[in-house]
Write a protein that holds these residues in place. Structure first.
Motif, PDB file in Angstrom:
ATOM      1  N   LYS A  19      25.146 -40.773  16.121  1.00 27.93           N
ATOM      2  CA  LYS A  19      26.456 -40.870  16.759  1.00 27.93           C
ATOM      3  C   LYS A  19      27.548 -40.486  15.760  1.00 27.93           C
ATOM      4  O   LYS A  19      27.505 -40.873  14.602  1.00 27.93           O
ATOM      5  CB  LYS A  19      26.682 -42.291  17.261  1.00 27.93           C
ATOM      6  N   ASP A  20      28.527 -39.734  16.220  1.00 27.60           N
ATOM      7  CA  ASP A  20      29.634 -39.266  15.382  1.00 27.60           C
ATOM      8  C   ASP A  20      29.100 -38.508  14.170  1.00 27.60           C
ATOM      9  O   ASP A  20      29.571 -38.671  13.041  1.00 27.60           O
ATOM     10  CB  ASP A  20      30.482 -40.462  14.928  1.00 27.60           C
ATOM     11  N   PHE A  21      28.117 -37.668  14.423  1.00 33.43           N
ATOM     12  CA  PHE A  21      27.434 -36.935  13.360  1.00 33.43           C
ATOM     13  C   PHE A  21      28.392 -36.051  12.563  1.00 33.43           C
ATOM     14  O   PHE A  21      28.309 -35.971  11.341  1.00 33.43           O
ATOM     15  CB  PHE A  21      26.317 -36.087  13.967  1.00 33.43           C
ATOM     16  N   GLU A  22      29.343 -35.407  13.248  1.00 33.44           N
ATOM     17  CA  GLU A  22      30.247 -34.472  12.579  1.00 33.44           C
ATOM     18  C   GLU A  22      31.108 -35.152  11.516  1.00 33.44           C
ATOM     19  O   GLU A  22      31.431 -34.565  10.488  1.00 33.44           O
ATOM     20  CB  GLU A  22      31.130 -33.768  13.611  1.00 33.44           C
ATOM     21  N   ASN A  23      31.465 -36.422  11.759  1.00 36.82           N
ATOM     22  CA  ASN A  23      32.327 -37.140  10.821  1.00 36.82           C
ATOM     23  C   ASN A  23      31.547 -37.990   9.820  1.00 36.82           C
ATOM     24  O   ASN A  23      31.933 -38.090   8.652  1.00 36.82           O
ATOM     25  CB  ASN A  23      33.306 -38.044  11.593  1.00 36.82           C
ATOM     26  N   SER A  24      30.462 -38.589  10.287  1.00 39.77           N
ATOM     27  CA  SER A  24      29.731 -39.541   9.441  1.00 39.77           C
ATOM     28  C   SER A  24      28.413 -39.004   8.911  1.00 39.77           C
ATOM     29  O   SER A  24      27.846 -39.580   7.983  1.00 39.77           O
ATOM     30  CB  SER A  24      29.460 -40.836  10.236  1.00 39.77           C
ATOM     31  N   GLY A  25      27.924 -37.923   9.503  1.00 36.35           N
ATOM     32  CA  GLY A  25      26.610 -37.438   9.111  1.00 36.35           C
ATOM     33  C   GLY A  25      25.521 -38.310   9.706  1.00 36.35           C
ATOM     34  O   GLY A  25      25.784 -39.259  10.448  1.00 36.35           O
ATOM     35  N   ILE A  26      24.287 -38.005   9.364  1.00 37.19           N
ATOM     36  CA  ILE A  26      23.157 -38.782   9.865  1.00 37.19           C
ATOM     37  C   ILE A  26      22.957 -40.014   8.992  1.00 37.19           C
ATOM     38  O   ILE A  26      22.942 -39.928   7.762  1.00 37.19           O
ATOM     39  CB  ILE A  26      21.869 -37.935   9.880  1.00 37.19           C
ATOM     40  N   MET A  27      22.805 -41.166   9.636  1.00 37.88           N
ATOM     41  CA  MET A  27      22.499 -42.403   8.922  1.00 37.88           C
ATOM     42  C   MET A  27      21.089 -42.855   9.306  1.00 37.88           C
ATOM     43  O   MET A  27      20.726 -42.820  10.485  1.00 37.88           O
ATOM     44  CB  MET A  27      23.511 -43.494   9.254  1.00 37.88           C
ATOM     45  N   ILE A  28      20.311 -43.255   8.318  1.00 36.49           N
ATOM     46  CA  ILE A  28      18.949 -43.683   8.593  1.00 36.49           C
ATOM     47  C   ILE A  28      18.849 -45.205   8.504  1.00 36.49           C
ATOM     48  O   ILE A  28      19.587 -45.855   7.755  1.00 36.49           O
ATOM     49  CB  ILE A  28      17.925 -43.035   7.636  1.00 36.49           C
TER      50      ILE A  28
END
Length: 345
Positions: A19-28
């Motif tokens: 979610k919100d990949f463009e701003n936060s990137g991928i979180m694992i």
């Protein structure tokens, strides 16, 4: 991490937040290991180490009193004898299956007793984890006590592999800049320190020997006692020198360490052999407990493998002309980099 599958002694991937990949990137999302790193544990609790064979508690005291010592003295009556751990009375008392001792607010002050058996349990589990990673054709390249985490049931998990190159904080005393990369000099084999910078399963075995040394020195920084700087380690090793036997390491443990530090990479034992050697030093019941704990992870891998097979067959049916490739693995030899099947564009 998805390609690896799951294992009891590896920090496993649980999910991904896109979610919100463009701003936060991928979180694992990965497993939580409440005990922190083995390195921190040893540094904080080394005064509580108990050597079963000597039946005496090790006392490593600085010129100033630690919080652990003050807490112990303030809460122990004059006529109360020091507790002595016998046989299998070890971390299982604190890292129990019924609850986590880390939830206790007094944990940071009271310290945790641990024994040589615990050190062997950790070493066995690390060897198993590295055997698992090697079987997946993955190199760690940064195996150290700081990258081994402690959980309940006295389980340890290896972390900081795969993402280590991009996420590592380089500004520590354990890393040194070499070329374009910061490397953990004190944990590297001679062939990795040389200009060729060669890495293989055998270089991870060398690092495992350093990890054993960390365990049985109770968290001392490698080469610190020898007063050797980063730039001097390569020459020190090439001249045939090795770390000295830690005070709490029996000779047979030190023999395992030195076998990992053989100057000839191919003469070092591989992780399956190390796992077998260390397993012979532990009680069968204790080993079986770790096998049982790992069963749920192995069952999960089997289910995921069957699911992936079905998806693969479905892809073939929907796209019969698709091409796939897979790089051949070279299990216990030089790292070639296993690549999961991918569809070519």
């Amino acid at each position: 991490m998805m390609y690896l599958g799951q294992h009891l002694n590896v920090v496993n991937l649980l999910g991904v937040v896109t979610k919100d990949f463009e701003n936060s990137g991928i979180m694992i999302i990965v497993e939580y290991c409440e005990g922190g790193s083995i390195e921190d544990f040893l540094e904080k609790n080394r005064i509580w180490f108990h050597d079963e064979n000597n039946h005496e508690t090790v006392s490593i005291r600085s010129t100033t009193q630690t919080e652990n010592e003050q807490y112990s003295e303030d809460n122990q009556s004059d006529d109360e004898p020091e507790s002595e751990l016998e046989g299998d009375e070890q971390l299982s008392n604190d890292f129990s299956s019924t609850g986590s001792q880390f939830d206790d607010p007094s944990y940071e002050k009271r310290g945790v007793s641990f024994t040589r058996t615990d050190l062997l349990c950790w070493a066995f589990q690390v060897a198993r984890a590295m055997h698992f990673l090697t079987s997946r054709n993955v190199l760690h390249r940064d195996l150290a006590a700081r990258n081994i985490l402690l959980c309940t049931n006295n389980v340890v998990k290896i972390c900081d592999f795969g993402l280590a190159r991009s996420l590592r904080d380089r500004n520590t005393k354990k890393y040194y800049k070499k070329g374009q990369e910061s490397v953990p000099f004190g944990y590297l084999a001679p062939e990795s320190l040389s200009s060729k910078q060669k890495y293989s399963a055998y270089t991870d075995v060398w690092s495992f020997g350093i990890v054993l040394w960390e365990f049985f020195s109770l968290g001392v920084v490698p080469y610190f006692q020898e007063n050797i700087g980063f730039t001097e380690i390569e020459n020190y090793l090439q001249n045939g020198n090795r770390l000295k036997k830690p005070h709490h390491a029996p000779q047979f443990i030190y023999d395992i360490m030195t076998s990992c530090w053989n100057a000839v990479p191919e003469s070092r034992p591989l992780f399956d052999s190390l796992e077998q050697q260390i397993s012979k030093l532990l009680e069968p019941e204790l080993l079986q407990r770790f096998f049982d704990l790992n069963k749920v992870y192995m069952d999960s891998n089997s289910k995921n493998c069957e699911s992936a097979k079905n998806r693969f067959l479905a892809t073939l049916k929907s796209c019969p002309i698709a091409l796939f490739f897979s790089q051949k693995t070279n299990h216990n030899n030089d790292f070639t980099g296993g690549i999961p099947l991918q569809q070519l564009a």
